[in-house]
Design an enzyme around this catalytic site. Structure first.
Site, mmCIF file in Angstrom:
data_model
loop_
_atom_site.group_PDB
_atom_site.id
_atom_site.type_symbol
_atom_site.label_atom_id
_atom_site.label_comp_id
_atom_site.label_asym_id
_atom_site.label_seq_id
_atom_site.Cartn_x
_atom_site.Cartn_y
_atom_site.Cartn_z
ATOM 1 N N LEU A 23 0.820 47.323 46.012
ATOM 2 C CA LEU A 23 2.244 47.524 46.313
ATOM 3 C C LEU A 23 2.694 48.758 45.530
ATOM 4 C CD1 LEU A 23 4.750 46.591 47.770
ATOM 5 C CD2 LEU A 23 5.192 44.975 45.905
ATOM 6 N N HIS A 24 2.772 49.877 46.191
ATOM 7 C CA HIS A 24 2.913 51.175 45.512
ATOM 8 C C HIS A 24 4.330 51.466 44.991
ATOM 9 C CE1 HIS A 24 -1.034 52.137 47.209
ATOM 10 N NE2 HIS A 24 -0.577 51.838 48.404
ATOM 11 N N ASP A 25 5.275 51.666 45.886
ATOM 12 C CA ASP A 25 6.539 52.318 45.531
ATOM 13 C C ASP A 25 7.455 51.556 44.569
ATOM 14 O OD1 ASP A 25 6.846 53.826 48.837
ATOM 15 O OD2 ASP A 25 5.801 54.504 47.037
#
Ligand code: RIB
Ligand code: CA
Length: 325
Positions: A240-242
């Site tokens: 889950l990047h952002d």
């Protein structure tokens, strides 16, 4: 005093969770959200941002469309990851809130010129075209930025769109070069840290268990978004990047890293968009970024889930009618 931020974003399910986290957190004052072209084209990211704001009960938010193409080359998108809408996994109604007339690049420049120097943080969640263009048009804004916290790049984890490059940097390496060279303080959230933040079944179940429309939509997005990376990496859940960009502002103690030099490859076809991070300090080049490598993933998901629980507590009638797919 809340930290003033501008979010530049290309939703994108993970961008959506980052925006919801920011809007749920009183420690932050979101001055505006600028749409970038990336995961899907600009027309869709501009619409998706407004869908997210309405879901969060914030139809008042200033949303500005930015650039539709990178500073050089053709736009590369990622529907194969995010779906045709860019936010597959939950269907939200068409937004009714307006898009601002002011271009996103002009919004960034005018906001940084208006607000007191050193008080506005740039949170970039997609390709860096808008900020790169702003720095080109108004170089003096670099000295007025409090800090840039960006999701992008990678070193020990390699790349995700090529063996060497992460998507946000790959789409516009020229803009990334301008950003990393602008002199403003930079905190970089690369794949090296986001790959330690996995949307496991248990974590998605905790979000769905919130029982709110926000919880259901967020869980639907994550279940769709993770399928590509689960198949690719063979993990329980996908990175889950952002939202790590926003979580860093809220609880920096969840993260660890070091200042080092980061340069961007722009010439080689093989390694275009690579973030060449001098983690071991062998180059002697200036340390222009704080490269985040470690994270307390459980602490991150506790923060994210708790903040999501604060959204959608207002009357259900105010929430858009949803059809989960
Ligand atoms: O490589 C991951 C990044 O590219 C994330 O910001 C994702 O939303 C896409 O923009
Ligand atoms: Ca993004």
């Amino acid at each position: 005093m809340a930290e003033k931020i501008i979010i530049d974003t290309d939703p994108g399910q993970d961008d959506a969770l980052a925006i919801l986290l920011a809007l749920a957190s009183p420690e932050l004052e979101v001055l505006g959200i600028t749409a970038a072209a990336g995961n899907v084209p600009l027309a869709l990211t501009s619409k998706n941002i407004r869908k997210i704001c309405e879901l969060a009960g914030r139809p008042d938010m200033a949303v500005h469309a930015g650039c539709s193409q990178p500073m050089s080359g053709a736009l590369v998108t990622a529907e194969y990851v995010h779906g045709e809408t860019g936010m597959d996994g939950a269907e939200l109604p068409e937004p009714t809130m307006p898009l601002q007339a002011l271009h996103g690049v002009d919004f960034i420049i005018e906001t940084l010129r208006r607000e007191p120097a050193g008080t506005v943080t740039l949170c970039t969640l997609g390709p860096l075209t808008n900020l790169g263009k702003a720095l080109t048009r108004a170089p003096e804004i670099a000295g007025r930025i409090r800090r840039i916290v960006l999701m992008g790049g990678g070193l020990f984890e390699g790349g995700n769109i090529t063996p060497a490059a992460e998507f946000n940097i790959y789409v516009d390496p020229q803009a990334a070069t301008l950003v990393f060279g602008c002199g403003a303080p930079i905190v970089m959230m690369p794949l090296d840290v986001t790959h330690k933040v996995l949307t496991t079944r248990a974590r998605i179940a905790a979000i769905r268990a919130l029982g709110s429309q926000v919880g259901h939509v967020a869980a639907g997005w994550l279940e769709y978004f993770e399928r590509f990376d689960e198949a690719k990496y063979g993990t329980d859940g996908g990175p889950l990047h952002d939202p790590n960009v926003i979580a860093y502002l809220l609880k920096p103690e969840l993260y660890g890293g070091r200042h080092c030099n980061v340069e961007i490859e722009t010439e080689s076809e093989l390694t275009k968009g690579m973030t060449v991070a001098d983690w071991w300090g062998v180059s002697g080049r200036p340390k222009n970024a704080f490269f985040v490598r470690d994270v307390d993933a459980d602490g991150f998901f506790s923060l994210l889930t708790e903040r999501l629980s604060r959204l959608g507590r207002n009357d259900a009638a105010e929430q858009p009618k949803l059809r989960l797919v």
